[in-house]
Design an enzyme around this catalytic site. Structure first.
Site, PDB file in Angstrom:
ATOM      1  N   SER A  21       7.979   2.503   6.338  1.00 36.98           N
ATOM      2  CA  SER A  21       8.316   3.890   6.020  1.00 36.98           C
ATOM      3  C   SER A  21       7.908   4.821   7.168  1.00 36.98           C
ATOM      4  CB  SER A  21       7.664   4.283   4.691  1.00 36.98           C
ATOM      5  OG  SER A  21       8.293   5.401   4.124  1.00 36.98           O
ATOM      6  N   ASP A  54      13.008   1.886   0.859  1.00 41.36           N
ATOM      7  CA  ASP A  54      11.655   2.053   1.389  1.00 41.36           C
ATOM      8  C   ASP A  54      10.850   0.750   1.434  1.00 41.36           C
ATOM      9  OD1 ASP A  54       9.194   3.014   2.101  1.00 41.36           O
ATOM     10  OD2 ASP A  54       8.919   4.264   0.325  1.00 41.36           O
TER      11      ASP A  54
END
Length: 303
Positions: free
Chosen positions: A59, A187
Site C-alpha cells: 500500500s 490493497d
C-alpha cells in the site's frame, strides 16, 4: 557508534566465525497517510549510510518503497511530498489535470464511492524519478497486493511498476480494483500489512515498519460508519501482523507514533512527520543493538 559498528562488523563477528557484511532489507507497511512516517525511516537509513539490499512494500509502503528503490533520498522524498501534500491548491491542480476525459474514467462513469482510478492518480502525483518498470530501479523492490477472486496474496517484482504499486495501494471503498495479469487486485495490506517475510533471505538484518495503527478515541463516543469501517480494517491487519511476528520476526520491528492520524490525513503531513520523528533515533539504536548482538554471536539464525 552505529557508523563505527557498520565499518567494523566485517572483522568482528567473533572467533571461529566467517565475517559477514551487515546487509539490511526494509519492509514498509501499509497505513494510508500514516505511511508518511516512512520518510523519517528512510532519512535515518540515509544518515546511517545504509543502502538496503532489497525493499518490500504494501500500500503506502509500496509507494514509499518505490521512491527509495528509485534512488531518492529521504530528504528528496520529504521535500517532494511536503511541496504537494501541504498545499490544497497543488493537490487540486494535479487532480484538475485528470480532466476532462480522465475524470470519466477516474470516477467510473459517475461520482461513486470507491471508483477513483488509482493508476491515473499515481501518474499525476508520484515524482518523475520513479521509473516505469521494476527493472529500472536502483534497488530490488517487491510489492504485495491481494488477489480479490483468487483469495490470496500476490507478490510483484517485475514489469509495470506503476500498475503494481497502484494495485498494492488500491484501498477498498476509495479506489477501484486494479487489473494485472488477468487478476483483480486490491490493497496489499488486506493479506500482508507489513511484508517483511518476503525479505528474510535477502539480507542479514530485516527492518520492518508498521504504520497500521489502531482505533483511538473516547469510549463514550460511538464511531461513525466510516470510522468503524477503517478501524475494523486496522484491527484485522494488526491481528495478521501479530500472527506473522509469532511465526518469524524480523531483526528490527518499528511502530512509529502515528495511531492518532487517519488513513486520509495526507494534508496533515507536517504533523505526521513531526510526531513520528522519534522513530529515527529508535531505528539507529535498534541497528546498533542488532549489530552488537550479532557480533557477540547471537544471530546464528539470521542467515
Amino acid at each position: 557508534m552505529v557508523a563505527r559498528e557498520l565499518d567494523q562488523a566485517n572483522g568482528s563477528i567473533g572467533a571461529g566465525k566467517t565475517p559477514r557484511e551487515p546487509t539490511f532489507a526494509v519492509a514498509f507497511g501499509g497505513g494510508g497517510a500514516r505511511g508518511i512516517a516512512h520518510i523519517n525511516v528512510i532519512e535515518a537509513l540515509d544518515e546511517l549510510g545504509i543502502r538496503p539490499a532489497a525493499i518490500s512494500g504494501s500500500s503506502i509502503g509500496a509507494i514509499m518503497g518505490a521512491g527509495m528503490a528509485a534512488g531518492m533520498s529521504g530528504l528528496e522524498i520529504r521535500e517532494y511530498a511536503v511541496a504537494i501534500l501541504s498545499k490544497r491548491g497543488e493537490i487540486a491542480a494535479r487532480l484538475w489535470k485528470l480532466r476532462p476525459a480522465s475524470f470519466g474514467e477516474m470516477f467510473g462513469g459517475g461520482i461513486r464511492l470507491g471508483q477513483f482510478n488509482i493508476e491515473k492518480v499515481l501518474k499525476h502525483f508520484l515524482p518523475g524519478r520513479i521509473p516505469e518498470t521494476f527493472e529500472e530501479l536502483a534497488i530490488p523492490l517487491s510489492v504485495t497486493a491481494t488477489d480479490f477472486y483468487g483469495q490470496r496474496e500476490v507478490v510483484m517484482a517485475e514489469g509495470d511498476l506503476y500498475n503494481a504499486v497502484a494495485a498494492s495501494a488500491a484501498i477498498p471503498a476509495l479506489f477501484r480494483p486494479v487489473r494485472r495479469d488477468d487478476r483483480i487486485l486490491i490493497d496489499g495490506g488486506i493479506y500482508n500489512p507489513v511484508p517483511f517475510d518476503h525479505l528474510m533471505d535477502k539480507a542479514r538484518f530485516v527492518i520492518a515498519v508498521d504504520v497500521v495503527g489502531g482505533p483511538e478515541g473516547d469510549i463514550g463516543r460511538s464511531p461513525s460508519s466510516i470510522e468503524a469501517m477503517f478501524g475494523a480494517s486496522q484491527l484485522m491487519m494488526q491481528s495478521i501482523i501479530a500472527t506473522r511476528l509469532r511465526t518469524q520476526a524480523p531483526a528490527i520491528f518499528l511502530r512509529p507514533s502515528v495511531a492518532r492520524f487517519g488513513v486520509l490525513d495526507f494534508l496533515r503531513i507536517q504533523q505526521v512527520l513531526e510526531e513520528s520523528a522519534g522513530i529515527k533515533d529508535e531505528l539507529k539504536r535498534a541497528v546498533d543493538a542488532a549489530i552488537t548482538y550479532a557480533d557477540r554471536g547471537g544471530d546464528s539464525d539470521a542467515e
